[in-house]
Design an enzyme around this catalytic site. Structure first.
Site, short mmCIF file in Angstrom:
data_model
loop_
_atom_site.label_atom_id
_atom_site.label_comp_id
_atom_site.label_asym_id
_atom_site.label_seq_id
_atom_site.Cartn_x
_atom_site.Cartn_y
_atom_site.Cartn_z
N ILE A 97 1.05 -6.98 -5.23
CA ILE A 97 0.95 -6.23 -6.49
C ILE A 97 0.44 -7.13 -7.60
O ILE A 97 -0.47 -6.75 -8.36
CB ILE A 97 2.33 -5.61 -6.87
CG1 ILE A 97 2.68 -4.52 -5.87
CG2 ILE A 97 2.31 -5.07 -8.31
CD1 ILE A 97 3.97 -3.78 -6.15
N THR A 116 5.71 15.79 -8.53
CA THR A 116 4.61 15.98 -7.59
C THR A 116 4.95 15.31 -6.26
O THR A 116 5.74 14.38 -6.21
CB THR A 116 3.30 15.35 -8.15
OG1 THR A 116 3.61 14.05 -8.65
CG2 THR A 116 2.69 16.18 -9.26
N CYS A 131 3.26 6.02 -3.15
CA CYS A 131 1.87 5.76 -2.76
C CYS A 131 0.87 6.58 -3.58
O CYS A 131 -0.04 6.03 -4.20
CB CYS A 131 1.72 6.05 -1.27
SG CYS A 131 0.05 5.92 -0.67
N HIS A 133 -26.30 -4.45 13.21
CA HIS A 133 -26.87 -5.47 12.32
C HIS A 133 -27.66 -4.77 11.22
O HIS A 133 -28.40 -3.83 11.50
CB HIS A 133 -27.80 -6.39 13.10
CG HIS A 133 -28.50 -7.38 12.23
ND1 HIS A 133 -27.87 -8.49 11.72
CD2 HIS A 133 -29.78 -7.41 11.75
CE1 HIS A 133 -28.73 -9.17 10.98
NE2 HIS A 133 -29.89 -8.54 10.97
P1 FAD Z 1 7.74 6.40 -1.01
O1 FAD Z 1 6.27 6.53 -1.07
O2 FAD Z 1 8.40 5.46 -1.93
O3 FAD Z 1 8.30 7.87 -1.23
C1 FAD Z 1 9.64 8.15 -1.28
C2 FAD Z 1 9.87 9.41 -2.08
O4 FAD Z 1 11.22 9.80 -1.93
C3 FAD Z 1 9.64 9.26 -3.59
O5 FAD Z 1 8.72 10.22 -4.04
C4 FAD Z 1 11.01 9.51 -4.21
O6 FAD Z 1 10.95 10.26 -5.41
C5 FAD Z 1 11.67 10.35 -3.14
N1 FAD Z 1 13.13 10.24 -3.13
C6 FAD Z 1 13.89 9.12 -3.20
N2 FAD Z 1 15.19 9.44 -3.12
C7 FAD Z 1 15.26 10.79 -3.01
C8 FAD Z 1 16.33 11.72 -2.88
N3 FAD Z 1 17.60 11.32 -2.85
N4 FAD Z 1 16.01 13.03 -2.80
C9 FAD Z 1 14.71 13.45 -2.83
N5 FAD Z 1 13.68 12.62 -2.93
C10 FAD Z 1 13.95 11.31 -3.01
N6 FAD Z 1 0.83 0.36 0.58
C11 FAD Z 1 -0.30 0.35 1.30
O7 FAD Z 1 -0.24 0.50 2.53
N7 FAD Z 1 -1.52 0.20 0.71
C12 FAD Z 1 -1.65 0.03 -0.61
O8 FAD Z 1 -2.77 -0.11 -1.10
C13 FAD Z 1 -0.48 0.01 -1.41
N8 FAD Z 1 -0.56 -0.14 -2.74
C14 FAD Z 1 0.58 -0.12 -3.50
C15 FAD Z 1 0.47 -0.32 -4.86
C16 FAD Z 1 1.60 -0.30 -5.66
C17 FAD Z 1 1.46 -0.50 -7.14
C18 FAD Z 1 2.87 -0.06 -5.06
C19 FAD Z 1 4.10 0.01 -5.91
C20 FAD Z 1 3.00 0.13 -3.70
C21 FAD Z 1 1.85 0.09 -2.90
N9 FAD Z 1 1.91 0.23 -1.51
C22 FAD Z 1 0.77 0.20 -0.76
C23 FAD Z 1 3.20 0.46 -0.82
C24 FAD Z 1 3.36 1.96 -0.50
O9 FAD Z 1 3.28 2.69 -1.69
C25 FAD Z 1 4.69 2.20 0.19
O10 FAD Z 1 4.81 1.38 1.33
C26 FAD Z 1 4.81 3.65 0.63
O11 FAD Z 1 4.67 4.52 -0.45
C27 FAD Z 1 6.14 3.90 1.34
O12 FAD Z 1 6.21 5.22 1.72
P2 FAD Z 1 7.60 5.97 1.89
O13 FAD Z 1 7.27 7.35 2.36
O14 FAD Z 1 8.52 5.16 2.70
O15 FAD Z 1 8.26 6.03 0.44
P1 NAD Z 2 5.55 -9.27 -2.56
O1 NAD Z 2 6.74 -9.47 -1.72
O2 NAD Z 2 4.23 -9.03 -1.93
O3 NAD Z 2 5.36 -10.54 -3.52
C1 NAD Z 2 6.36 -10.97 -4.40
C2 NAD Z 2 6.12 -12.42 -4.73
O4 NAD Z 2 6.98 -12.79 -5.80
C3 NAD Z 2 6.43 -13.37 -3.58
O5 NAD Z 2 5.30 -14.17 -3.35
C4 NAD Z 2 7.64 -14.16 -4.08
O6 NAD Z 2 7.66 -15.48 -3.58
C5 NAD Z 2 7.44 -14.11 -5.58
N1 NAD Z 2 8.65 -14.31 -6.40
C6 NAD Z 2 9.88 -13.79 -6.19
N2 NAD Z 2 10.71 -14.16 -7.22
C7 NAD Z 2 9.99 -14.92 -8.09
C8 NAD Z 2 10.26 -15.56 -9.33
N3 NAD Z 2 11.46 -15.51 -9.91
N4 NAD Z 2 9.27 -16.25 -9.94
C9 NAD Z 2 8.04 -16.32 -9.37
N5 NAD Z 2 7.71 -15.70 -8.20
C10 NAD Z 2 8.67 -15.01 -7.58
O7 NAD Z 2 5.95 -8.09 -3.55
P2 NAD Z 2 5.07 -7.18 -4.51
O8 NAD Z 2 3.77 -7.81 -4.80
O9 NAD Z 2 5.98 -6.82 -5.63
O10 NAD Z 2 4.81 -5.91 -3.61
C11 NAD Z 2 5.92 -5.13 -3.12
C12 NAD Z 2 5.56 -4.41 -1.85
O11 NAD Z 2 4.60 -3.42 -2.09
C13 NAD Z 2 5.02 -5.36 -0.82
O12 NAD Z 2 5.92 -5.38 0.26
C14 NAD Z 2 3.72 -4.79 -0.40
O13 NAD Z 2 3.67 -4.66 1.00
C15 NAD Z 2 3.65 -3.42 -1.05
N6 NAD Z 2 2.29 -3.28 -1.61
C16 NAD Z 2 1.23 -3.23 -0.75
C17 NAD Z 2 -0.05 -3.18 -1.23
C18 NAD Z 2 -1.19 -3.14 -0.28
O14 NAD Z 2 -0.97 -2.88 0.88
N7 NAD Z 2 -2.42 -3.39 -0.72
C19 NAD Z 2 -0.28 -3.16 -2.60
C20 NAD Z 2 0.80 -3.24 -3.45
C21 NAD Z 2 2.09 -3.28 -2.93
#
Ligand code: FAD
Ligand code: NAD
Length: 463
Positions: free
Chosen positions: A182, A39, A44, A442
């Site tokens: 996360i 998909t 994201c 407000h």
């Molecule tokens: P991605 O969304 O990672 O998309 C890259 C795509 O490229 C993937 O579908 C992959 O299959 C495809 N791809 C990779 N290599 C190839 C290839 N060689 N050929 C074809 N396709 C390929 N960010 C927020 O701002 N708000 C949030 O609330 C938030 N929550 C998150 C929660 C979780 C659990 C996680 C893991 C991340 C979250 N993030 C959040 C981070 C956010 O998901 C990413 O920053 C964002 O998806 C990055 O977008 P992107 O387009 O760079 O890459």
């Molecule tokens: P993060 O970088 O936010 O946090 C990772 C944490 O793990 C850090 O605080 C680091 O000090 C700690 N750490 C590293 N090694 C360790 C160890 N051996 N033992 C204990 N602690 C350790 O990474 P994440 O939470 O995995 O998220 C990954 C990315 O996904 C982030 O860059 C974030 O921007 C993105 N994300 C964004 C959202 C959002 O915008 N709401 C939600 C989820 C993920």
């Protein structure tokens, strides 16, 4: 066009890639987007922002019923968890939104090339055994989970964020490795649904990168909610036996180790760029020491005609940053001036309450010169107080001489929505006085932003 198949070929359909594809097509460019997943929508929509918010939203209702918050407002309910139904609504949200991207691709005549792309040269990629030549190639391949050396993610006892979204039952004891975004979001989900959650964080404070006041206040709030926080502690090993894990923990500063038992371990220590299998060398590209593809201000790589955006390039790994880069790269390719201001990218943690910020932290701002700071507690905001949401504050940092706003930080139930106002203000170069003299409705939580702005000059009304 002659022997080109496409004007623009985008690799990856996450928020960076799919947005770039739609904008490129809107600008009249013949566009394809390569995606290997079943998909569209990338991390994201499939396993990131969207499913995590579906679980956070649903578990927030459960928690409000279970922890007495609803009873306080005269609504007496005894919640019963139907976890399969909670997962079903998560999957439904993902299905609808990823299907929505497929619809938008058809509507905008973007070709979805199914499979994983690898470079054959700087202007040609292969996908599922076929070669495609494009005038411009955009790498938008995103990121994946950073592994913890020596720890195997089995998606059963030891899970990453994808596994933690899908747990079939509520763990009794969950240990989260990493007190970042996360860990706190998904740790909150399972804590609300009944798990005993311990967060082990290497640094002395949660949420690296955020303002220190926010980091300290967040720790107090999560502790009050029942999470155990082990700060300044690193996990050095995880041994799994049957359905149980034993973690070895060591103080980050050195000292005696201890062990911790868990029936679920979430590894959330960061994410790393996806470049394996792309054969970047065939395009003449290399990655930097952090595995990222370097780009210039226009999102051009070192190789003409090859561009890169989103999590695979330096900067915060956030969906909205990837989206904005997606629009900018398409506009640059079309000969327009793509605009993205990397100094004004908000970050939001969707816990309860939400935690949000944009611009400089107080420490970063101090390094650049003299500053003024205004702070206003949510406890003194009439709407938050009425809604029984006393935790948190808004903090505004401005330049001492010019009063220009340098950073805004907030912990509040709707901080993620409130921060948009700060982004607009900063984008327009507002002073704290501009915000203070702007009429805010407000009773709203946003009035706390106005009061924090008034506090910069020491004159808030309600404290
Ligand atoms: P991605 O969304 O990672 O998309 C890259 C795509 O490229 C993937 O579908 C992959 O299959 C495809 N791809 C990779 N290599 C190839 C290839 N060689 N050929 C074809 N396709 C390929 N960010 C927020 O701002 N708000 C949030 O609330 C938030 N929550 C998150 C929660 C979780 C659990 C996680 C893991 C991340 C979250 N993030 C959040 C981070 C956010 O998901 C990413 O920053 C964002 O998806 C990055 O977008 P992107 O387009 O760079 O890459
Ligand atoms: P993060 O970088 O936010 O946090 C990772 C944490 O793990 C850090 O605080 C680091 O000090 C700690 N750490 C590293 N090694 C360790 C160890 N051996 N033992 C204990 N602690 C350790 O990474 P994440 O939470 O995995 O998220 C990954 C990315 O996904 C982030 O860059 C974030 O921007 C993105 N994300 C964004 C959202 C959002 O915008 N709401 C939600 C989820 C993920």
């Amino acid at each position: 066009m002659a022997d080109y198949d496409y004007d623009v070929l985008i690799i990856g359909s996450g928020p960076g890639g799919y947005v770039a594809a739609i904008r490129a097509a809107q600008l009249g460019l013949k566009t394809a987007c390569v995606e290997g997943r079943e998909t569209l929508g990338g991390t994201c929509l499939n396993v990131g922002c969207i499913p995590s918010k579906a679980m956070l939203h649903a578990s927030e209702y459960f928690d409000a019923a279970a922890n007495g918050a609803m009873a306080k407002m005269g609504v007496i309910v005894t919640p019963k968890l139907d976890l399969p139904a909670m997962h079903a609504q998560r999957l439904d949200a993902v299905k609808q939104l990823t299907g929505g991207i497929e619809f938008l691709f058809k509507k905008n005549k973007v070709d979805w090339l199914k499979g994983y792309a690898a470079f054959e040269s700087a202007d040609t990629v292969s996908v599922a055994g076929k070669s495609y030549r494009a005038k411009n190639i955009v790498v938008a391949t995103g990121s994946n989970v950073t592994p913890l050396p020596g720890v195997t993610i089995d998606q059963n006892v030891v899970v990453d964020s994808t596994g933690a979204l899908e747990l079939a039952k509520v763990p009794k004891k969950m240990v989260v490795i990493g007190g970042g975004v996360i860990g706190l979001e998904l740790g909150s989900v399972w804590r609300r649904l009944g798990a005993e959650v311990t967060v082990v964080e290497f640094l002395d404070s949660l949420l690296p990168g955020m303002d220190m006041d926010v980091r300290k206040e967040a720790a107090k709030i999560f502790k009050k909610q029942g999470m155990t926080l082990k700060l300044g502690t690193k996990v050095t090993g995880v041994a799994v036996k049957g359905a149980k894990a034993t973690l070895t923990l060591e103080p980050a500063a050195g000292g005696a180790s201890e062990t911790l038992e868990a029936d679920c371990v979430l590894v959330s220590i960061g994410r790393r760029p996806n470049t394996d299998g792309l054969a970047l060398d065939k395009a003449g590209l290399a990655v930097n020491a952090r595995g990222q593809i370097e780009v210039d201000h226009d999102l051009k790589t070192a190789v003409p005609g090859v561009w890169a955006i989103g999590d695979v390039v330096p900067g915060p790994m956030l969906a909205h940053k990837a989206e904005d880069e997606g629009i900018a790269v398409a506009e640059n390719i079309a000969g327009q001036t793509g605009i993205i201001n990397h100094a004004v990218i908000p970050g939001v943690v969707y816990t309860w309450p939400e935690i949000a910020g944009v611009g400089l932290t107080e420490d970063q701002a101090k390094e650049r010169g003299e500053i003024k700071v205004g702070k206003f507690p949510m406890m003194a905001n009439s709407r938050a107080k009425t809604n029984h949401e006393p935790d948190g504050f808004v903090k505004i940092i401005s330049d001492a001489k010019t009063d220009r706003v340098l950073g805004v930080w907030a912990i509040a139930s709707v901080a993620g929505t409130m921060i948009a106002e700060a982004c607009v203000a900063m984008e327009f170069g507002a002073t704290s006085e501009d915000i203070a003299y702007t009429c805010h409705a407000h009773p709203t939580h946003s009035e706390a932003i106005k009061e924090a702005a008034m506090a910069v000059t020491g004159k808030p009304i309600h404290i």
